[in-house]
Design an enzyme around this catalytic site. Sequence first.
Site, mmCIF file in Angstrom:
data_model
loop_
_atom_site.group_PDB
_atom_site.id
_atom_site.type_symbol
_atom_site.label_atom_id
_atom_site.label_comp_id
_atom_site.label_asym_id
_atom_site.label_seq_id
_atom_site.Cartn_x
_atom_site.Cartn_y
_atom_site.Cartn_z
ATOM 1 N N THR A 30 5.577 -1.774 2.118
ATOM 2 C CA THR A 30 4.799 -2.769 2.843
ATOM 3 C C THR A 30 5.508 -3.171 4.119
ATOM 4 O OG1 THR A 30 3.909 -5.029 2.781
ATOM 5 C CG2 THR A 30 5.845 -4.593 1.411
ATOM 6 N N CYS A 39 -24.115 -14.173 -14.993
ATOM 7 C CA CYS A 39 -23.828 -14.505 -16.399
ATOM 8 C C CYS A 39 -22.361 -14.400 -16.764
ATOM 9 C CB CYS A 39 -24.663 -13.639 -17.330
ATOM 10 S SG CYS A 39 -24.153 -11.893 -17.391
ATOM 11 N N THR A 52 0.056 5.072 -1.622
ATOM 12 C CA THR A 52 -0.289 6.221 -0.780
ATOM 13 C C THR A 52 0.438 7.482 -1.247
ATOM 14 O OG1 THR A 52 1.419 5.558 0.812
ATOM 15 C CG2 THR A 52 -0.851 4.862 1.267
ATOM 16 N N CYS A 87 -20.171 -10.033 -13.501
ATOM 17 C CA CYS A 87 -21.509 -10.416 -13.049
ATOM 18 C C CYS A 87 -21.450 -11.815 -12.452
ATOM 19 C CB CYS A 87 -22.493 -10.387 -14.216
ATOM 20 S SG CYS A 87 -24.134 -11.047 -13.787
ATOM 21 N N ALA A 118 0.802 -1.223 0.000
ATOM 22 C CA ALA A 118 0.000 0.000 0.000
ATOM 23 C C ALA A 118 0.835 1.274 0.000
ATOM 24 C CB ALA A 118 -0.936 0.006 1.203
ATOM 25 N N CYS A 175 -26.003 -6.212 -13.103
ATOM 26 C CA CYS A 175 -25.829 -6.505 -14.517
ATOM 27 C C CYS A 175 -27.174 -6.358 -15.221
ATOM 28 C CB CYS A 175 -25.284 -7.925 -14.677
ATOM 29 S SG CYS A 175 -25.162 -8.528 -16.372
ATOM 30 N N ASP A 207 -5.057 -0.846 -7.816
ATOM 31 C CA ASP A 207 -5.382 0.448 -8.411
ATOM 32 C C ASP A 207 -4.903 0.665 -9.845
ATOM 33 O OD1 ASP A 207 -2.554 0.964 -8.050
ATOM 34 O OD2 ASP A 207 -3.017 1.473 -5.971
ATOM 35 N N ASN A 212 10.966 0.800 3.246
ATOM 36 C CA ASN A 212 9.710 1.077 3.948
ATOM 37 C C ASN A 212 9.974 2.133 5.009
ATOM 38 O OD1 ASN A 212 6.875 0.272 4.089
ATOM 39 N ND2 ASN A 212 7.326 -0.416 6.158
ATOM 40 N N PRO A 241 -5.655 6.636 -0.144
ATOM 41 C CA PRO A 241 -5.619 6.386 1.295
ATOM 42 C C PRO A 241 -5.419 4.915 1.620
ATOM 43 C CG PRO A 241 -7.873 6.745 0.571
ATOM 44 C CD PRO A 241 -6.992 7.064 -0.603
ATOM 45 N N ASP A 242 -4.761 4.656 2.725
ATOM 46 C CA ASP A 242 -4.552 3.297 3.215
ATOM 47 C C ASP A 242 -5.598 3.022 4.285
ATOM 48 O OD1 ASP A 242 -3.729 0.910 4.223
ATOM 49 O OD2 ASP A 242 -1.837 1.634 5.040
ATOM 50 N N PHE A 243 -6.572 2.174 3.967
ATOM 51 C CA PHE A 243 -7.666 1.956 4.922
ATOM 52 C C PHE A 243 -7.213 1.202 6.157
ATOM 53 C CE2 PHE A 243 -8.437 -2.539 4.380
ATOM 54 C CZ PHE A 243 -8.038 -2.819 3.088
ATOM 55 N N ARG A 244 -6.007 0.603 6.129
ATOM 56 C CA ARG A 244 -5.501 -0.114 7.296
ATOM 57 C C ARG A 244 -4.791 0.809 8.283
ATOM 58 N NH1 ARG A 244 -5.276 -5.565 7.132
ATOM 59 N NH2 ARG A 244 -3.518 -5.558 8.581
ATOM 60 N N GLN A 280 0.355 -5.897 -4.119
ATOM 61 C CA GLN A 280 -0.826 -6.146 -3.301
ATOM 62 C C GLN A 280 -1.896 -5.095 -3.565
ATOM 63 O OE1 GLN A 280 1.914 -6.234 0.295
ATOM 64 N NE2 GLN A 280 0.426 -7.765 0.945
ATOM 65 N N ASN A 281 -1.572 -4.093 -4.382
ATOM 66 C CA ASN A 281 -2.503 -3.007 -4.651
ATOM 67 C C ASN A 281 -3.457 -3.355 -5.792
ATOM 68 O OD1 ASN A 281 -1.215 -1.512 -2.644
ATOM 69 N ND2 ASN A 281 0.296 -0.725 -4.094
ATOM 70 N N HIS A 319 -4.025 -9.225 -5.260
ATOM 71 C CA HIS A 319 -5.342 -8.952 -4.686
ATOM 72 C C HIS A 319 -6.358 -8.474 -5.727
ATOM 73 C CE1 HIS A 319 -3.186 -8.408 -0.575
ATOM 74 N NE2 HIS A 319 -3.433 -9.676 -0.854
#
Length: 241
Positions: free
Chosen positions: A191, A133, A27, A130, A23, A151, A107, A214, A32-35, A104-105, A122
């Site tokens: 990370t 289908c 950033t 869908c 992440a 769908c 985006d 890091n 944003p990093d939700f963790r 791991q991103n 990820h």
Amino acid sequence: MGNYSELRDMIADSKNIVFFGGAGVSTESGIPDFRSENGVFDAIRSFGYSPEELLSHRFFIEKPELFFKYYRKTLAKTGFLPNEAHRALARLEKAGKLKAVITQNVDNLHQLAGSKNVLELHGSVYRNTCMCCGKSYGIDAVNATDGVPKCECGGIIKPDVVLYGEPLDWDTVTASVEEIQAADMMIVGGTSLSVYPAASLIEYYRGRKLVLINKSSTAYDGRADIIINDAIGKVLGEAID
């Protein structure tokens, strides 16, 4: 431990480099990093659940409306641009030294920067399918509604993102392991190596050129040949011409 000149020399002496990122790479593009502490606080304050709960397979099935409300706020965002870390890695691949980006991103920023061989552990917010289908949709289909995206056949459109409680894609894991085992240098950046099973992939590296970049320490610092605790865009931008 470690400095930029050592990193530059190591890159110059390597022919088969693999990058593994988390992440912290995104950033620096404003994603944003939700963790992070703020992300966790916002999730609990605004939604009443932790990020891990909100982005779990179980929550997606049981409370899809709330899942997508949080998902759009945190992951299904567009308009971000690659930063210097993404651009430097693309330059390194173009030079023939970087063989794979394992991320791991979700985006798509590595691809936007020009990287070709990107293994998305990820998944990606830009791919959606869908559940009935199997029709494929882009990210706009998810963001076009405030509720659960559907769908034209009536099925729910599910993001191609690995949720908590779901396994990683086996083909992507296998390809990642093969790239790591073949590498003569591995750069790990942005990370803390705390998200499993993705972080355990570093165990497959048997070389003697392991670089950890890091802002904070990681559980694998003791194994690294070079450790640089700084912003990854700054480090890679200066180390990769």
